[in-house]
Scaffold this active site. Structure first.
Site, short mmCIF file in Angstrom:
data_model
loop_
_atom_site.label_atom_id
_atom_site.label_comp_id
_atom_site.label_asym_id
_atom_site.label_seq_id
_atom_site.Cartn_x
_atom_site.Cartn_y
_atom_site.Cartn_z
N GLU A 184 -6.58 4.78 8.00
CA GLU A 184 -6.32 6.20 7.69
C GLU A 184 -7.53 6.84 7.02
OE1 GLU A 184 -2.60 5.55 5.67
OE2 GLU A 184 -1.69 4.96 7.57
N GLY A 225 2.86 -1.19 4.25
CA GLY A 225 2.89 0.22 3.88
C GLY A 225 4.31 0.67 3.55
N GLY A 226 5.00 1.22 4.55
CA GLY A 226 6.31 1.83 4.34
C GLY A 226 7.30 0.94 3.61
N GLY A 266 2.68 2.12 10.64
CA GLY A 266 3.65 3.19 10.45
C GLY A 266 4.39 3.61 11.70
N SER A 286 3.58 -2.26 10.27
CA SER A 286 5.04 -2.25 10.42
C SER A 286 5.70 -3.57 10.04
CB SER A 286 5.43 -1.83 11.85
OG SER A 286 5.01 -0.50 12.10
N GLU A 317 -5.26 -4.91 10.81
CA GLU A 317 -4.19 -3.93 11.01
C GLU A 317 -4.44 -3.15 12.30
OE1 GLU A 317 -2.32 -2.79 7.00
OE2 GLU A 317 -4.07 -1.51 7.27
N ASN A 370 0.87 -1.18 0.00
CA ASN A 370 0.00 0.00 0.00
C ASN A 370 0.91 1.23 0.00
OD1 ASN A 370 -1.82 2.05 0.51
ND2 ASN A 370 -2.11 1.51 2.67
N TRP A 371 0.97 1.91 -1.14
CA TRP A 371 1.86 3.06 -1.24
C TRP A 371 1.30 4.29 -0.53
CZ3 TRP A 371 4.38 3.38 -6.84
CH2 TRP A 371 5.30 2.33 -6.96
N LYS A 372 0.08 4.19 -0.04
CA LYS A 372 -0.57 5.35 0.61
C LYS A 372 -0.43 6.57 -0.31
CE LYS A 372 0.81 3.47 5.05
NZ LYS A 372 0.36 3.51 6.42
N HIS A 389 -9.34 1.37 5.04
CA HIS A 389 -8.05 1.51 5.74
C HIS A 389 -8.25 2.46 6.94
CE1 HIS A 389 -3.88 2.50 6.55
NE2 HIS A 389 -3.54 1.44 5.84
C1 PEP Z 1 -0.57 0.07 5.86
O1 PEP Z 1 -0.44 1.10 5.22
O2 PEP Z 1 -1.60 -0.60 5.72
C2 PEP Z 1 0.48 -0.33 6.77
C3 PEP Z 1 0.36 -1.46 7.43
O3 PEP Z 1 1.56 0.51 6.90
P1 PEP Z 1 2.99 0.17 7.57
O4 PEP Z 1 3.43 -1.14 6.97
O5 PEP Z 1 3.86 1.31 7.15
O6 PEP Z 1 2.78 0.08 9.02
#
Ligand code: PEP
Length: 256
Positions: A95, A235-236, A175, A214, A169, A10-12, A93
């Site tokens: 966010e 994500g990251g 993050g 994470s 999640e 997920n590039w957000k 999500h």
């Molecule tokens: C996400 O964006 O769904 C996520 C889990 O981010 P991260 O891996 O950066 O925690």
């Protein structure tokens, strides 16, 4: 019920034309991992570009509107995502639940629209730290699954076809560099599975439950080997091939 693990980046709200090179590198490497289903979800402006840049991996959106078209300035429909070649869409999500006040019922309506457009879906659920500390994690997440997942024939068909996934999640792990303990992940995934079975019967076993929060090269193997974990939403660590591919490799090992 075994199916290929599903590793989704997920590039957000990150991305650029330059980052197409990362997607191409991930796509080339994907050929080495036929037992892993790999996908990336970039921001809307890059969905079509990534679709044209890759062959072996899936491409998806990060949200869609409930309507197929109309007077909704700034929104994008599931039909549009499908039209430019997207395979799936991430919905609910945390966010978006936080920034756009998305409710379970809105997320379910988006899921219905996505399935009607032929997209696969990944519905995200997860508790806040406050809710976990209050001992409410399972209740909160179970209620989100009950309220956000699509129901009816289209949902059953999608489940049967492995086009329906849930991402567990924990909000406090996204993050932050904080990862849920494996035993908590196992317990939460079991709770989600129970609700999926209640909703879909036998087809509930075909809904993959991804862990997100994470995930990185160091912790992926342990998380992906945990009971009930069908993949990861990343994500990251999905923004570069160097960070993402070790997670894909860990999923490949889990299968073997
Ligand atoms: C996400 O964006 O769904 C996520 C889990 O981010 P991260 O891996 O950066 O925690």
């Amino acid at each position: 019920m075994a199916h290929r693990p599903y590793i989704v980046g997920n590039w957000k709200m990150n991305g650029s034309r330059t980052m197409l090179a990362e997607a191409r590198a991930i796509d080339r490497a994907a050929l080495r991992y036929p037992d892993v289903q790999i996908a990336l979800a970039p921001p809307f402006p890059f969905v079509g570009l990534l679709r044209e840049a890759v062959n072996a991996i899936g491409i998806g959106g990060q949200d869609c509107h409930t309507a197929a078209k109309g007077a909704h300035t700034g929104d994008v429909s599931a039909a549009m995502l499908a039209d430019i070649g997207a395979d799936f869409v991430i919905l609910g999500h945390s966010e978006r639940r936080r920034d756009h006040h998305e409710s379970d019922s809105l997320i379910r309506a988006k899921a219905d629209a996505a399935l009607a457009a032929g997209l696969g879906i990944i519905v995200c659920v997860g508790e806040t730290l406050h809710e976990r500390d209050a001992g409410q994690a399972e209740a909160v997440v179970s209620a989100q699954v009950d309220g956000s997942l699509p129901l009816g024939d289209a949902a059953l068909e999608a489940a049967q076809a492995y086009k329906l996934a849930v991402a567990y999640e924990p909000v406090w792990a996204i993050g932050t560099g904080r990862v849920a303990a494996v035993e908590d992940v196992v317990a939460m995934h079991a709770a989600v599975r129970e609700r999926l079975t209640a909703a879909y019967g036998d087809a509930g076993a075909k809904v993959r439950i991804l862990y997100g929060g994470s995930v990185n090269a160091e912790n992926a193997a342990g998380l992906l080997a945990a009971q009930g974990v069908g993949g990861a939403l990343v994500g990251g660590a999905s923004l570069t091939a160097d960070a993402f591919l070790p997670i894909v490799a860990a999923a490949g090992q889990g299968e073997g």
